[in-house]
Motif scaffolding. Structure first.
Motif, PDB file in Angstrom:
ATOM      1  N   LEU A  42       6.595   6.740  -8.790  1.00 24.04           N
ATOM      2  CA  LEU A  42       6.675   5.285  -8.779  1.00 24.04           C
ATOM      3  C   LEU A  42       6.182   4.688  -7.464  1.00 24.04           C
ATOM      4  O   LEU A  42       5.708   3.549  -7.429  1.00 24.04           O
ATOM      5  CB  LEU A  42       8.126   4.845  -9.030  1.00 24.04           C
ATOM      6  CG  LEU A  42       8.663   5.123 -10.439  1.00 24.04           C
ATOM      7  CD1 LEU A  42      10.172   4.920 -10.484  1.00 24.04           C
ATOM      8  CD2 LEU A  42       7.980   4.209 -11.453  1.00 24.04           C
ATOM      9  N   ALA A  43       6.284   5.454  -6.377  1.00 20.32           N
ATOM     10  CA  ALA A  43       5.863   4.957  -5.069  1.00 20.32           C
ATOM     11  C   ALA A  43       4.351   4.934  -4.911  1.00 20.32           C
ATOM     12  O   ALA A  43       3.844   4.443  -3.902  1.00 20.32           O
ATOM     13  CB  ALA A  43       6.489   5.805  -3.965  1.00 20.32           C
ATOM     14  N   GLY A  44       3.622   5.463  -5.866  1.00 19.33           N
ATOM     15  CA  GLY A  44       2.161   5.444  -5.783  1.00 19.33           C
ATOM     16  C   GLY A  44       1.496   6.684  -6.320  1.00 19.33           C
ATOM     17  O   GLY A  44       0.282   6.696  -6.547  1.00 19.33           O
ATOM     18  N   LEU A  96     -15.123  11.107  -2.490  1.00 18.04           N
ATOM     19  CA  LEU A  96     -13.719  10.997  -2.105  1.00 18.04           C
ATOM     20  C   LEU A  96     -13.163   9.661  -2.573  1.00 18.04           C
ATOM     21  O   LEU A  96     -13.837   8.632  -2.470  1.00 18.04           O
ATOM     22  CB  LEU A  96     -13.568  11.092  -0.586  1.00 18.04           C
ATOM     23  CG  LEU A  96     -14.173  12.331   0.085  1.00 18.04           C
ATOM     24  CD1 LEU A  96     -14.217  12.138   1.595  1.00 18.04           C
ATOM     25  CD2 LEU A  96     -13.369  13.571  -0.263  1.00 18.04           C
ATOM     26  N   VAL A  97     -11.935   9.678  -3.078  1.00 16.62           N
ATOM     27  CA  VAL A  97     -11.267   8.452  -3.501  1.00 16.62           C
ATOM     28  C   VAL A  97      -9.875   8.416  -2.877  1.00 16.62           C
ATOM     29  O   VAL A  97      -9.087   9.337  -3.071  1.00 16.62           O
ATOM     30  CB  VAL A  97     -11.144   8.354  -5.034  1.00 16.62           C
ATOM     31  CG1 VAL A  97     -10.509   7.016  -5.425  1.00 16.62           C
ATOM     32  CG2 VAL A  97     -12.499   8.528  -5.711  1.00 16.62           C
ATOM     33  N   GLU A  98      -9.596   7.375  -2.136  1.00 16.33           N
ATOM     34  CA  GLU A  98      -8.262   7.158  -1.597  1.00 16.33           C
ATOM     35  C   GLU A  98      -7.588   6.069  -2.414  1.00 16.33           C
ATOM     36  O   GLU A  98      -8.183   4.998  -2.658  1.00 16.33           O
ATOM     37  CB  GLU A  98      -8.333   6.756  -0.121  1.00 16.33           C
ATOM     38  CG  GLU A  98      -6.995   6.642   0.559  1.00 16.33           C
ATOM     39  CD  GLU A  98      -6.302   7.974   0.780  1.00 16.33           C
ATOM     40  OE1 GLU A  98      -5.174   7.955   1.302  1.00 16.33           O
ATOM     41  OE2 GLU A  98      -6.879   9.022   0.441  1.00 16.33           O
ATOM     42  N   CYS A  99      -6.376   6.317  -2.876  1.00 15.97           N
ATOM     43  CA  CYS A  99      -5.660   5.388  -3.741  1.00 15.97           C
ATOM     44  C   CYS A  99      -4.452   4.818  -2.998  1.00 15.97           C
ATOM     45  O   CYS A  99      -3.645   5.594  -2.461  1.00 15.97           O
ATOM     46  CB  CYS A  99      -5.171   6.085  -5.009  1.00 15.97           C
ATOM     47  SG  CYS A  99      -6.474   6.930  -5.938  1.00 15.97           S
ATOM     48  N   LYS A 100      -4.343   3.503  -2.981  1.00 15.30           N
ATOM     49  CA  LYS A 100      -3.206   2.875  -2.349  1.00 15.30           C
ATOM     50  C   LYS A 100      -2.551   1.930  -3.341  1.00 15.30           C
ATOM     51  O   LYS A 100      -3.111   0.890  -3.697  1.00 15.30           O
ATOM     52  CB  LYS A 100      -3.639   2.107  -1.083  1.00 15.30           C
ATOM     53  CG  LYS A 100      -4.061   3.040   0.034  1.00 15.30           C
ATOM     54  CD  LYS A 100      -2.941   4.021   0.393  1.00 15.30           C
ATOM     55  CE  LYS A 100      -3.469   5.221   1.148  1.00 15.30           C
ATOM     56  NZ  LYS A 100      -2.463   6.304   1.231  1.00 15.30           N
ATOM     57  N   ALA A 101      -1.353   2.327  -3.811  1.00 14.63           N
ATOM     58  CA  ALA A 101      -0.606   1.504  -4.739  1.00 14.63           C
ATOM     59  C   ALA A 101       0.419   0.676  -3.972  1.00 14.63           C
ATOM     60  O   ALA A 101       0.896   1.078  -2.909  1.00 14.63           O
ATOM     61  CB  ALA A 101       0.097   2.378  -5.777  1.00 14.63           C
TER      62      ALA A 101
END
Length: 374
Positions: A240-242, A295-300
């Motif tokens: 849930l945190a990302g 490269l993919v950085e994901c920030k939720a």
């Protein structure tokens, strides 16, 4: 025209590691051995990294050192000596400084050796003897190869996901009113034990949007209700945190892999510098396409809630991208907020594509457009 004959490929080592690897590992062009020409200590280090990749593929290599790169005549003579010791060599003229390339080209062509050049579009051009049509090189480099060629090693990576991540992504992505998005940003599971209790980050009482979201999460098996308390386990809290976004992106990329030719698709990638294992970086998703690292950085949620700005993640991603070579591509995917124009401009300056806001409504299309862009 058939391929010129040779048993050795001589490479000019530079910051561009990929053009030194793709032709020698492609079965159609693979030699019996490789000679790596270096101009200084930093290039010698890069040659050592290349040598480890070649060794892993069963290809022997040697390092040839130039002594005086400011003296063209001396450098030309050094290349004549190298050509004499490798009479059946082909020169890969892709790397090196201009004077270094010119000296090598002259020495090897004077000796009647074939010469080729590798473009960034993964095509090989024969320039001696000249051929009109370039040849596409095979996709031979793995994720581990690309990182190792730049002094990095994989510490950890994942190629599976929690099946609930896709369900959670559908719930959150299909949120035009942004009520669920707002509720999840405002909620926070807290506690030191295995079970976490939900509360509002501002310390207030649950509003209808929070209760509605918690009930939907309960239907997905992510939270449970114990009296007046809403709880979840450690793994669910991380999701849930990302973690859901990272795993969802991996799932979308995995689905695109057959159509777009993606290889080694993974998430939760952790890498360390070969020279110093304490220097570590993490990236949310990675894959290889046409011998190029993506490269993919994901920030939720709001990155500011974690004490960082989007700009901080841009700098981190740029550092990791540079560790994958000059041709590596990177994207920053942000859910829960729309980065401002200044942040987007800064990302573009660092060759990082920002994916956020309405773009995420069709993530498959957004990723496809980024991946296939020239």
């Amino acid at each position: 025209m058939t391929r010129p004959t040779y048993d050795t490929i001589v490479c000019l080592v530079s910051e561009q590691a990929i053009p030194n690897l793709t032709p020698v590992l492609d079965p159609a062009f693979r030699p019996a051995r490789v000679a790596l020409v270096v101009s200084d200590d930093s290039m010698a280090q890069r040659a050592a990294w290349l040598g480890r990749v070649l060794e892993r593929h069963g290809l022997p290599s040697s390092i040839e050192r130039l002594q005086n790169i400011d003296d063209f005549a001396a450098m030309l003579q050094r290349f004549r000596d190298i050509a004499a010791r490798h009479p059946r060599a082909a020169l890969n003229a892709t790397g090196g400084k201009k004077t270094m390339t010119l000296a090598a080209f002259r020495a090897f062509t004077d000796d009647g050796c074939p010469v080729f050049y590798v473009e960034r579009d993964n095509r090989l051009h024969w320039i001696e003897p000249a051929q009109a049509q370039p040849v596409a090189l095979a996709g031979v480099l793995s994720l581990a190869d690309l990182l190792a060629a730049h002094g990095q090693e994989i510490v950890e990576r994942h190629t599976a996901a929690d099946p609930r991540a896709a369900d959670l992504a559908r719930l959150l992505m299909d949120d035009a009113p942004r009520e669920r998005t707002r509720a999840l940003i405002e909620l926070g599971p807290v506690g030191e034990g295995d079970m976490k209790n939900f509360c509002l980050k501002n310390g207030g009482d649950f509003a209808p949007r929070h209760l509605d979201l918690l009930k939907q999460l309960q239907n997905l098996g992510l939270v449970s209700r114990q009296g007046k308390r809403w709880q979840c386990g450690r793994s669910e809290a991380a999701l849930l945190a990302g973690g859901w976004l990272e795993q969802h992106v991996w799932g979308v990329l995995n689905g695109l892999a057959p159509r777009l030719g993606l290889r080694d698709v993974c998430h939760g990638l952790k890498i360390a510098a070969v020279a110093n294992a304490e220097i570590r970086n993490e990236i949310d998703a990675a894959f290889v396409r046409d011998n190029r690292l993506y490269l993919v950085e994901c920030k939720a949620l709001k990155p500011l809630a974690a004490g960082k700005s989007v700009a901080d993640f841009i700098y981190t991603l740029e550092s990791v991208r540079k560790g994958g070579g000059l041709a590596a591509r990177a994207a920053l995917l942000v859910w829960g907020m729309q980065p401002g124009p200044a942040v987007t401009a800064r990302a573009e300056e660092n060759r990082i594509r920002v994916l956020a806001g309405p773009t995420l409504g069709n993530l498959e299309l957004a990723l496809t457009t980024w991946i296939t862009a020239r």
